[in-house]
Scaffold this active site. Structure first.
Site, PDB file in Angstrom:
ATOM      1  N   LEU A   3       6.027  -9.745   2.216  1.00 17.85           N
ATOM      2  CA  LEU A   3       7.236  -9.266   2.463  1.00 17.85           C
ATOM      3  C   LEU A   3       6.899  -7.647   2.585  1.00 17.85           C
ATOM      4  CD1 LEU A   3      11.019  -8.663   1.435  1.00 17.85           C
ATOM      5  CD2 LEU A   3       9.504  -6.922   0.705  1.00 17.85           C
ATOM      6  N   ASN A  59       8.081  -3.221   3.153  1.00 20.16           N
ATOM      7  CA  ASN A  59       9.118  -3.173   3.741  1.00 20.16           C
ATOM      8  C   ASN A  59       8.971  -1.681   4.294  1.00 20.16           C
ATOM      9  OD1 ASN A  59       9.450  -3.253   1.041  1.00 20.16           O
ATOM     10  ND2 ASN A  59      10.806  -1.608   0.521  1.00 20.16           N
ATOM     11  N   ASP A  60       9.474  -0.571   3.504  1.00 21.31           N
ATOM     12  CA  ASP A  60       9.172   0.663   3.611  1.00 21.31           C
ATOM     13  C   ASP A  60       8.011   1.830   3.565  1.00 21.31           C
ATOM     14  OD1 ASP A  60      11.456   1.097   2.646  1.00 21.31           O
ATOM     15  OD2 ASP A  60      11.611   2.267   1.684  1.00 21.31           O
ATOM     16  N   GLN A  63       4.810  -0.352   1.403  1.00 19.76           N
ATOM     17  CA  GLN A  63       5.968  -1.081   0.099  1.00 19.76           C
ATOM     18  C   GLN A  63       5.780  -3.050   0.262  1.00 19.76           C
ATOM     19  OE1 GLN A  63       8.702   0.207  -2.364  1.00 19.76           O
ATOM     20  NE2 GLN A  63       6.351   1.225  -2.650  1.00 19.76           N
ATOM     21  N   TYR A  91       8.058   2.338  -6.311  1.00 17.11           N
ATOM     22  CA  TYR A  91       8.710   2.573  -5.399  1.00 17.11           C
ATOM     23  C   TYR A  91       8.126   3.688  -3.790  1.00 17.11           C
ATOM     24  CZ  TYR A  91      12.896  -1.238  -6.578  1.00 17.11           C
ATOM     25  OH  TYR A  91      13.155  -1.594  -6.557  1.00 17.11           O
ATOM     26  N   SER A  92       9.055   3.860  -3.455  1.00 16.16           N
ATOM     27  CA  SER A  92       8.320   4.530  -1.643  1.00 16.16           C
ATOM     28  C   SER A  92       7.840   6.456  -2.766  1.00 16.16           C
ATOM     29  CB  SER A  92       9.357   4.957  -1.361  1.00 16.16           C
ATOM     30  OG  SER A  92       9.734   3.148  -0.233  1.00 16.16           O
TER      31      SER A  92
END
Length: 469
Positions: free
Chosen positions: A38, A40-41, A57, A100-101
């Site tokens: 996966l 994401n950001d 991410q 995290y981002s």
């Protein structure tokens, strides 16, 4: 878990999963997507020493939102990318539930990452803002936390975006949730990236004329564009309205003026950045030629993402194309990065009534359409764009419920600039006045059918594959 063990698991996931992912007919030809797992950001987007770096991410171990790593791509031209070593692995206590981002800066010639270390407990969570430096061999050296959870906020404090101002100081905007459950953006300052002073809440629910405006604000990004400051942010918890704020969470911007002395950001109203079905967590950087560039995640958290058919091939999600931002007549315009023109081949120019034109192969294609009159575009069997003279309506069947759903833009239409790539569509309206980005999953090789009495001038190109190695 120790970094070595996590990297061994990642190697196994890549060796077992890459071939299956590559066989997916929905896998993009030139958009960036994860090898497996996966994505994401976008994170740490920066132009540094002549190269573009885009971190992201990534959960390489599953198509799920688990403990996030930072993957890393590098490019010389925004079109051809290569994989770099994994940048961040969630192996330390202060990041045990995910790196995290965050963002990246040039600290006197050292590419430095600033990210959120996420830690969850049986009852609650906390967050640390952390530093790491990129070494010459592509590995990262972690420097550890530099900012603990600030007083007065829940464990939802994350996504630092950092820049150096003209006064020589470093500044950070940070997404946060107050103990009262209100979304905020915090402004902080540091002389050295290590010692941070919290200055003020500069935006959020109950500030600058806003009433209640969401319970959490994620992924803030503040930058100068023209003679104004732009704050991009992702508020969570906005109630949907008839034709706007229709996704689970929103991504948009405010135009204002950051007062560095008073730590205030008076601003105008909130504008959505993208009116399609999938767009979230964008991040920008400045290129060496002065352009402001943006990548976004072509996905939405907590929506219908886990009903997408790519999960059967062991991967999910992709980035948008790179975009150039300008401020024109008081609004933000987004245009496809000019570098994408290098992908064009087999050009065609056509003119005539929409219904008289033969269908187009849109597996990997770019179209520039100037319509006069009502028009409907059918993207294979999976997506439809209709112009009725007053509004654009983008429609598809929801992947979870099967019910038809819609997104809207209102205005006077003069141009559609459309980019297609296997299972994604990005529609730039009126030379970047608005954008509608969406994933879609046609059952067969996608073709575009035009319907209606509109007279068209149409330019069409097929697009080469981007090189990702």
């Amino acid at each position: 878990m120790k970094e070595t063990a996590l990297l061994k698991q990642t190697t196994k996931a890549l060796m077992q999963g890459q071939l299956r992912a590559a066989q997916d007919p929905h896998r993009p030809a030139w958009h960036l997507a994860p090898p497996v797992g996966l994505l994401n950001d976008p994170n740490g987007f920066i132009h540094f020493n002549g190269h573009f770096h885009l971190f992201y991410q990534w959960n390489p171990l599953a198509c799920a939102h688990g403990a996030k790593f930072w993957g890393h791509w590098r490019s010389d031209d925004l079109v051809h990318w290569q994989h770099e070593p994994i940048a961040l692995v969630p192996s330390e206590e202060y990041e045990s539930h995910g790196c995290y981002s965050g963002s990246a800066v040039d600290d006197n010639g050292v590419l430095t990452l600033i990210y959120t270390g996420n830690v969850k407990f049986s009852e609650g969570r906390t967050a640390w803002q952390c530093l790491a430096t990129l070494e010459e061999d592509g590995s990262c050296h972690k420097l550890g936390p530099v900012l603990a959870l600030p007083d007065g906020y829940s464990g939802h404090v994350r996504d630092p975006k950092v820049w150096r101002h003209d006064d020589g100081q470093w500044y950070m905007v940070l997404g946060a949730q107050s103990l009262a459950g209100e979304g905020k953006v915090l402004l902080l300052r540091s002389p050295d990236l290590h010692n941070w002073q919290r200055l003020n809440e500069i935006a959020g629910s109950g500030l600058n004329g806003l009433g209640e405006f969401g319970y959490m604000w994620e992924c803030p990004d503040l930058f100068r564009l023209g003679d104004r400051d732009i704050l991009i942010v992702c508020p969570q918890g906005l109630a949907p309205q008839q034709t706007r704020w229709l996704n689970t969470f929103q991504s948009g911007y405010f135009i204002g003026e950051l007062d560095y002395q008073q730590a205030r950001f008076p601003h105008g109203e909130f504008h959505e950045l993208d009116l399609g079905f999938e767009f979230y967590a964008p991040q920008t950087t400045a290129s060496s030629d002065g352009r402001r560039l943006l990548f976004g995640w072509m996905g939405i958290p907590d929506g219908d993402e886990f009903y997408q058919p790519t999960l059967a091939y062991g991967w999910i999600h992709q980035m948008t194309c790179p975009r150039e931002l300008t401020l024109e007549q008081g609004s933000l315009r987004q245009r496809p990065a000019r570098e994408l023109q290098r992908l064009r081949y087999s050009p065609q120019t056509l003119q005539g009534a929409a219904h008289q034109l033969a269908p187009f192969d849109i597996s990997s294609a770019e179209l520039l359409i100037h319509p006069e009159g009502e028009l409907t575009l059918h993207f294979a069997d999976a997506l439809r764009l209709r112009w009725d003279g007053e509004a654009l309506q983008l429609s598809r069947r929801n992947p979870r419920s099967g019910l038809e759903e819609h997104r809207y833009w209102h205005g006077s239409l003069t141009q559609l600039h459309i980019f297609c790539d296997r299972s994604s569509v990005e529609i730039f309206i009126n030379d970047g006045e608005a954008v509608m980005s969406s994933r879609y999953f046609p059952a067969v090789a996608p073709r575009l059918l035009l319907e209606g009495e509109a007279n068209l001038r149409l330019h069409y190109w097929q697009l080469e594959d981007g090189v990702i190695v």
